[in-house]
Design an enzyme around this catalytic site. Structure first.
Site, PDB file in Angstrom:
ATOM      1  N   MET A 193     -19.591  -7.564  -5.830  1.00  0.00           N
ATOM      2  CA  MET A 193     -19.458  -7.028  -6.976  1.00  0.00           C
ATOM      3  C   MET A 193     -17.948  -6.827  -7.426  1.00  0.00           C
ATOM      4  O   MET A 193     -17.037  -6.258  -6.588  1.00  0.00           O
ATOM      5  CB  MET A 193     -20.120  -5.555  -7.325  1.00  0.00           C
ATOM      6  CG  MET A 193     -21.526  -5.331  -7.409  1.00  0.00           C
ATOM      7  SD  MET A 193     -22.163  -3.677  -7.843  1.00  0.00           S
ATOM      8  CE  MET A 193     -21.736  -3.094  -6.021  1.00  0.00           C
ATOM      9  N   GLY A 239     -15.355  -1.995  -7.060  1.00  0.00           N
ATOM     10  CA  GLY A 239     -15.500  -3.230  -6.388  1.00  0.00           C
ATOM     11  C   GLY A 239     -16.100  -2.805  -5.119  1.00  0.00           C
ATOM     12  O   GLY A 239     -15.734  -2.121  -4.199  1.00  0.00           O
ATOM     13  N   SER A 240     -17.105  -3.766  -4.583  1.00  0.00           N
ATOM     14  CA  SER A 240     -17.808  -3.509  -3.620  1.00  0.00           C
ATOM     15  C   SER A 240     -18.897  -4.504  -3.276  1.00  0.00           C
ATOM     16  O   SER A 240     -18.962  -5.434  -4.022  1.00  0.00           O
ATOM     17  CB  SER A 240     -18.605  -2.096  -3.874  1.00  0.00           C
ATOM     18  OG  SER A 240     -19.069  -1.991  -5.085  1.00  0.00           O
ATOM     19  N   ARG A 241     -20.060  -4.070  -2.471  1.00  0.00           N
ATOM     20  CA  ARG A 241     -21.074  -5.080  -2.080  1.00  0.00           C
ATOM     21  C   ARG A 241     -22.200  -4.005  -1.924  1.00  0.00           C
ATOM     22  O   ARG A 241     -22.423  -3.180  -1.535  1.00  0.00           O
ATOM     23  CB  ARG A 241     -20.600  -5.899  -0.859  1.00  0.00           C
ATOM     24  CG  ARG A 241     -21.595  -6.630  -0.208  1.00  0.00           C
ATOM     25  CD  ARG A 241     -21.115  -7.355   1.059  1.00  0.00           C
ATOM     26  NE  ARG A 241     -21.900  -7.677   2.099  1.00  0.00           N
ATOM     27  CZ  ARG A 241     -21.539  -8.133   3.103  1.00  0.00           C
ATOM     28  NH1 ARG A 241     -20.174  -8.431   3.348  1.00  0.00           N
ATOM     29  NH2 ARG A 241     -22.338  -8.421   4.150  1.00  0.00           N
TER      30      ARG A 241
END
Length: 218
Positions: free
Chosen positions: A93, A181-183
């Site tokens: 993301m 922001g990440s995963r």
């Protein structure tokens, strides 16, 4: 268990309120440059913390994407709870995606494991094992085990978990978020196969991520 009912996720209200207040204060004292800066930050916060409704697929036995973003991996990886290799789908993301996470399947949270860690770029391989993360062990209605892992990234510094061990959620139901922001990684049961490919864009609670394997004809 907390459920979002607004078009803005609850975690966003303090940030939006503070940036809007700062913009107003600077406007009152005629410091227009800073007023515009905070107004833009307020707009970005509204955009980032948006929480749109999603149409969850009705297909039985389908697993949906837990996050908005882009597929960066579809490959076997060690399960965070058992260490055994399982097919894993990784969703990255960026800061412009919706960051509310949703349950991939209807099921019960057996355990939650939080791991403090570092903040490498979430698209790197070592992010799965070295970054701050929160893993969920989920058992679906068929008794099959799924694992979902929220992973903090280079900018993301806070994982939000809205569920507790023992909670039962529906497929596509909101379960948390990661800021800025990440995963999210999803580990599939052996009986399932991925229905997405690397580079594909997916939407939380809406895109079919995996489906049961077809049984060979006798």
């Amino acid at each position: 268990m907390q459920k979002a009912t607004h078009s803005i996720t609850p975690e966003g209200f303090p940030v939006i309120g503070l940036t809007a207040l700062a913009a107003l204060v600077f406007a009152i004292i005629d410091c227009w440059f800073m007023a515009v800066v905070f107004l833009l930050l307020c707009w970005f916060s509204v955009h980032f913390f948006r929480d749109p409704e999603r149409v969850v697929p009705s297909a039985p036995g389908a697993g949906v994407s837990p996050a908005d973003g882009r597929i960066i991996k579809v490959q076997p990886m060690p399960d965070p709870f058992t260490g055994e290799p399982r097919m894993c789908v990784c969703i990255f993301m960026n800061v412009f995606n919706v960051h509310v996470n949703r349950f991939p399947v209807s099921g019960t949270v057996q355990s939650i494991a939080y791991h403090p860690g570092k903040y490498f770029n979430a698209s790197w391989d070592k992010a799965s094992t070295d970054n701050e993360r929160c893993a969920y062990d989920i058992v679906d209605a068929d008794g099959l085990r799924w694992s979902m892992v929220q992973i903090a990234g280079l900018i993301a510094r806070r994982i939000v978990c809205r569920v507790e061990e023992g909670d039962t959620l529906r497929r596509g139901e909101r379960c948390g978020m990661i800021r800025f922001g990440s995963r999210v990684d999803v580990y599939l049961p052996e009986e399932y196969e991925p229905k997405v490919t690397v580079g594909e864009t997916v939407f939380a609670g809406q895109t079919v991520l995996a489906a049961k394997k077809e049984q060979p004809a006798e």
